[in-house]
Scaffold this motif. Structure first.
Motif, PDB file in Angstrom:
ATOM      1  N   VAL A 192       0.851  -1.190   0.000  1.00 21.23           N
ATOM      2  CA  VAL A 192       0.000   0.000   0.000  1.00 21.23           C
ATOM      3  C   VAL A 192       0.884   1.236   0.000  1.00 21.23           C
ATOM      4  O   VAL A 192       1.772   1.380   0.840  1.00 21.23           O
ATOM      5  N   GLU A 193       0.638   2.120  -0.941  1.00 20.54           N
ATOM      6  CA  GLU A 193       1.400   3.365  -1.066  1.00 20.54           C
ATOM      7  C   GLU A 193       0.426   4.531  -1.180  1.00 20.54           C
ATOM      8  O   GLU A 193      -0.537   4.461  -1.937  1.00 20.54           O
ATOM      9  N   ARG A 194       0.679   5.593  -0.433  1.00 15.87           N
ATOM     10  CA  ARG A 194      -0.217   6.753  -0.460  1.00 15.87           C
ATOM     11  C   ARG A 194      -0.123   7.540  -1.762  1.00 15.87           C
ATOM     12  O   ARG A 194      -1.116   8.085  -2.241  1.00 15.87           O
ATOM     13  N   ARG A 195       1.086   7.608  -2.348  1.00 14.23           N
ATOM     14  CA  ARG A 195       1.305   8.477  -3.501  1.00 14.23           C
ATOM     15  C   ARG A 195       1.344   7.670  -4.798  1.00 14.23           C
ATOM     16  O   ARG A 195       2.056   6.670  -4.900  1.00 14.23           O
ATOM     17  N   GLN A 196       0.606   8.138  -5.795  1.00 15.31           N
ATOM     18  CA  GLN A 196       0.568   7.460  -7.074  1.00 15.31           C
ATOM     19  C   GLN A 196       1.928   7.465  -7.765  1.00 15.31           C
ATOM     20  O   GLN A 196       2.326   6.462  -8.366  1.00 15.31           O
ATOM     21  N   ASP A 197       2.665   8.595  -7.673  1.00 12.75           N
ATOM     22  CA  ASP A 197       3.957   8.653  -8.359  1.00 12.75           C
ATOM     23  C   ASP A 197       4.957   7.683  -7.744  1.00 12.75           C
ATOM     24  O   ASP A 197       5.711   7.014  -8.461  1.00 12.75           O
ATOM     25  N   PHE A 198       4.951   7.540  -6.409  1.00 14.61           N
ATOM     26  CA  PHE A 198       5.826   6.561  -5.779  1.00 14.61           C
ATOM     27  C   PHE A 198       5.415   5.141  -6.168  1.00 14.61           C
ATOM     28  O   PHE A 198       6.271   4.277  -6.391  1.00 14.61           O
ATOM     29  N   ALA A 199       4.107   4.901  -6.236  1.00 14.24           N
ATOM     30  CA  ALA A 199       3.626   3.576  -6.629  1.00 14.24           C
ATOM     31  C   ALA A 199       4.060   3.234  -8.053  1.00 14.24           C
ATOM     32  O   ALA A 199       4.424   2.086  -8.348  1.00 14.24           O
ATOM     33  N   ASP A 200       4.029   4.220  -8.948  1.00 14.90           N
ATOM     34  CA  ASP A 200       4.461   3.990 -10.333  1.00 14.90           C
ATOM     35  C   ASP A 200       5.943   3.630 -10.392  1.00 14.90           C
ATOM     36  O   ASP A 200       6.357   2.740 -11.151  1.00 14.90           O
ATOM     37  N   ILE A 201       6.759   4.325  -9.584  1.00 22.22           N
ATOM     38  CA  ILE A 201       8.194   4.046  -9.547  1.00 22.22           C
ATOM     39  C   ILE A 201       8.438   2.647  -8.981  1.00 22.22           C
ATOM     40  O   ILE A 201       9.239   1.865  -9.523  1.00 22.22           O
ATOM     41  N   ALA A 202       7.740   2.309  -7.893  1.00 20.33           N
ATOM     42  CA  ALA A 202       7.896   0.981  -7.297  1.00 20.33           C
ATOM     43  C   ALA A 202       7.497  -0.110  -8.278  1.00 20.33           C
ATOM     44  O   ALA A 202       8.198  -1.122  -8.420  1.00 20.33           O
ATOM     45  N   ALA A 203       6.379   0.085  -8.974  1.00 23.07           N
ATOM     46  CA  ALA A 203       5.909  -0.921  -9.935  1.00 23.07           C
ATOM     47  C   ALA A 203       6.921  -1.142 -11.046  1.00 23.07           C
ATOM     48  O   ALA A 203       7.218  -2.287 -11.426  1.00 23.07           O
ATOM     49  N   ALA A 204       7.473  -0.064 -11.582  1.00 24.31           N
ATOM     50  CA  ALA A 204       8.446  -0.187 -12.664  1.00 24.31           C
ATOM     51  C   ALA A 204       9.717  -0.888 -12.179  1.00 24.31           C
ATOM     52  O   ALA A 204      10.243  -1.777 -12.864  1.00 24.31           O
ATOM     53  N   ASN A 205      10.211  -0.510 -10.996  1.00 19.34           N
ATOM     54  CA  ASN A 205      11.429  -1.127 -10.477  1.00 19.34           C
ATOM     55  C   ASN A 205      11.246  -2.617 -10.222  1.00 19.34           C
ATOM     56  O   ASN A 205      12.103  -3.434 -10.580  1.00 19.34           O
TER      57      ASN A 205
END
Length: 341
Positions: free
Chosen positions: A138-151
């Protein structure tokens, strides 16, 4: 690639086009490169053609015409984590390893993680639960979630079947879970004590709660609130520090630089409903004010207030754009057959 292969084909066997390799140049600097047919690695210390590596076993040392040597190996997960693009600060491998071991993250477990950050801890947890387990990040920020998903997708070669990445509030996720359905909860967030009621709802009796916090004030507040709710075993807290050694003939000594404090780990387990916690053998010291001391009146816990480094929004946008583009490129033109079930 079979349904159970996630990352393995790119971590063993001969080096192939599309593989990620780590190059150690003559000065000891590391560079991560994706092998491409007819491609070339070039640095100010020399270079080599990718075709000189493709088709060879892992673990090569290429000697250039100038006599300079380049060591080539597939990166370990620790190498990938320390070099991957970051939005939020990563959980260092020295802490991720302790979390998976001391938190008893086992194959097939159901684990809830918050927040996902840049995906470093998610990769370690996914390795531990395996394809038959389940990790809800669970991540609050969409931009952080996008970075995590790509990595994470780049590391495993595609989306891991055990991973459920969500953008939102971990409190809502825990309350929406069936009571006692989560085996382990791992929280890397500013104020984990705010979720204690939701944790006691979702966590199975005997289940493990692992919290990663940066400062003494956070650790103190968390431990006292866990004790006050009388649903958990007495928390254990510690920090791990890593120091490498210089090894050169008779010159054997600690390195001058080390990875010292990164965060505190607090671990506790949920007791069965209606069970009173075991009495502590020592009497707690009185706090300066109220029950918790200086943090009693603190309502707004922020990265700035606890002294953590905060990346600028501009940098986060750039990291997100670059790593998502890299992941999209891999998904469209990665190794042949990577998406075969």
């Amino acid at each position: 690639m079979s349904a159970n292969d996630y990352g393995q084909p790119t971590r063993r066997g001969v080096l192939s086009e599309g593989d990620r390799v780590q190059v150690r140049d003559p000065k000891g600097r590391f560079h991560q490169v994706i092998l491409v047919s007819s491609g070339r690695f070039q640095s100010n210390r020399g270079g080599f053609n990718h075709n000189d590596v493709i088709g060879r076993p892992d673990g090569q040392v290429i000697v250039t015409e100038e006599g300079r040597q380049f060591q080539i190996l597939r990166p370990l997960q620790v190498d990938y984590v320390m070099s991957m693009p970051r939005g939020a600060a990563v959980v260092y491998p020295k802490d991720a390893g302790v979390i998976t071991h001391m938190g008893d993250i086992f194959p097939g477990a159901t684990v809830v993680e918050a927040g996902a950050g840049s995906g470093a801890l998610s990769m370690a947890l996914l390795d531990a639960v395996g394809p038959q387990g389940r990790l809800v990040s669970v991540e609050r920020r969409q931009d952080f979630a996008d970075i995590a998903a790509a990595n994470v997708d780049l590391w495993f070669g595609r989306r891991h079947p055990a991973w459920d990445l969500r953008v939102g509030d971990v409190d809502e996720v825990l309350w929406s879970a069936e009571e006692g359905s989560v085996d382990r909860i791992v929280l890397d967030m500013l104020a984990p004590w705010e979720n204690i009621d939701a944790i006691t709802h979702a966590l199975i009796p005997g289940g493990v709660l692992v919290c990663y916090v940066a400062t003494v004030t956070q650790m103190s507040r968390l431990v006292e609130d866990l004790r006050a709710c009388e649903r958990f075993t007495d928390p254990v807290a510690w920090e791990d520090m890593r120091r490498e050694w210089h090894l050169d003939g008779l010159a054997v000594r600690p390195e001058h630089r080390m990875v010292a404090h990164t965060g505190f780990l607090v671990i506790t387990r949920l007791l069965a409903p209606g069970v009173t916690p075991q009495e502590r053998s020592t009497r707690p010291a009185k706090a300066a004010e109220g029950q918790g001391g200086a943090w009693d009146d603190v309502q707004d816990w922020s990265l700035d207030k606890v002294g953590q480094r905060v990346n600028s929004e501009k940098k986060v946008r750039k990291v997100r754009r670059d790593v998502v583009a890299q992941a999209d490129t891999w998904a469209c033109g990665g190794r042949e057959g990577q998406n075969d079930e």
